[in-house]
Design a protein around this motif. Sequence first.
Motif, short mmCIF file in Angstrom:
data_model
loop_
_atom_site.label_atom_id
_atom_site.label_comp_id
_atom_site.label_asym_id
_atom_site.label_seq_id
_atom_site.Cartn_x
_atom_site.Cartn_y
_atom_site.Cartn_z
N UNK A 1 5.55 43.74 -46.64
CA UNK A 1 6.33 44.19 -47.82
C UNK A 1 7.47 45.21 -47.29
N UNK A 2 7.15 46.07 -46.22
CA UNK A 2 7.92 46.99 -46.00
C UNK A 2 9.42 46.38 -45.23
N UNK B 1 -4.14 37.10 -57.34
CA UNK B 1 -4.61 38.31 -57.72
C UNK B 1 -6.35 38.27 -57.20
N UNK B 2 -6.69 37.39 -56.82
CA UNK B 2 -7.97 37.36 -56.27
C UNK B 2 -7.95 36.76 -54.61
N UNK B 3 -7.05 36.20 -54.33
CA UNK B 3 -6.81 35.78 -52.82
C UNK B 3 -7.06 36.79 -51.61
N UNK B 4 -7.73 36.84 -50.77
CA UNK B 4 -7.96 37.79 -49.80
C UNK B 4 -6.69 38.06 -48.93
N UNK B 5 -5.88 37.10 -48.81
CA UNK B 5 -4.92 37.23 -47.69
C UNK B 5 -3.86 37.86 -48.55
N UNK B 6 -3.38 37.34 -49.94
CA UNK B 6 -2.34 38.21 -50.92
C UNK B 6 -2.67 39.57 -51.13
N UNK C 1 12.21 33.87 -50.38
CA UNK C 1 12.23 33.95 -51.74
C UNK C 1 12.13 35.56 -52.59
N UNK C 2 11.16 36.23 -52.11
CA UNK C 2 11.07 37.54 -52.34
C UNK C 2 12.44 38.45 -52.24
N UNK C 3 13.18 38.20 -51.19
CA UNK C 3 14.43 38.97 -50.88
C UNK C 3 15.43 38.31 -52.17
N UNK D 1 4.20 30.31 -49.77
CA UNK D 1 5.64 30.42 -50.09
C UNK D 1 6.21 31.79 -49.44
N UNK D 2 5.40 32.29 -48.43
CA UNK D 2 5.87 33.45 -47.79
C UNK D 2 6.78 32.88 -46.75
#
Length: 188
Positions: free
Chosen positions: A140-141, A26-31, A108-110, A103-104
Amino acid sequence: MQPIRTNRLILRNWEERDRELFHRINSDDQVMEFFGIRRSRAESDALFDKLRGNIDRDGFGFTAVEIAETGQCIGFVGINPTDLEPFMPKGTIEIGWRLAPEFWGKGYVTEAAEAWLEFCFDRLGLDEVVSFAVWNNDRSTSVMKRLSMSNDPARDFDHPRVADAHLKRHVYYRLSRDDWRSRKKAAN
């Protein structure tokens, strides 16, 4: 909540050992590239406590994602009622995610989102699940498209709680229970 298991993951409520990772994502610039905020540790802890309480109360929410083999928390994937009237009726269920960058690209998200869609349509009996993201958030899309969600350009919107003009425009994706069942049937 009762944890949900997938082939590689456990979707569960947040535990104290997850606080550091939760703050990091929640604080990472990339995320947080497509979010106008970076949360301080205090803000992150407050959100962590809120999400954990909501999951205790409702049995679902933006839950921790743990790699089953290692027990490592990698971020969150889950569902949550939206509060974005007039763009979506109050209580519309949104599916969303946020993982640590290392972890991208591993599916995992799918994988976790598929489990949540099954929960939404089979256990909650929902007619539809939505997702939305900043218009150029291709990561995300792309997940939304892998989940067979459809973009509904007529429902794209300027997010009322986003001040940054570059992040304001959001695309709207949806998946109906009927479309989800048709996809599942075709896959079998």
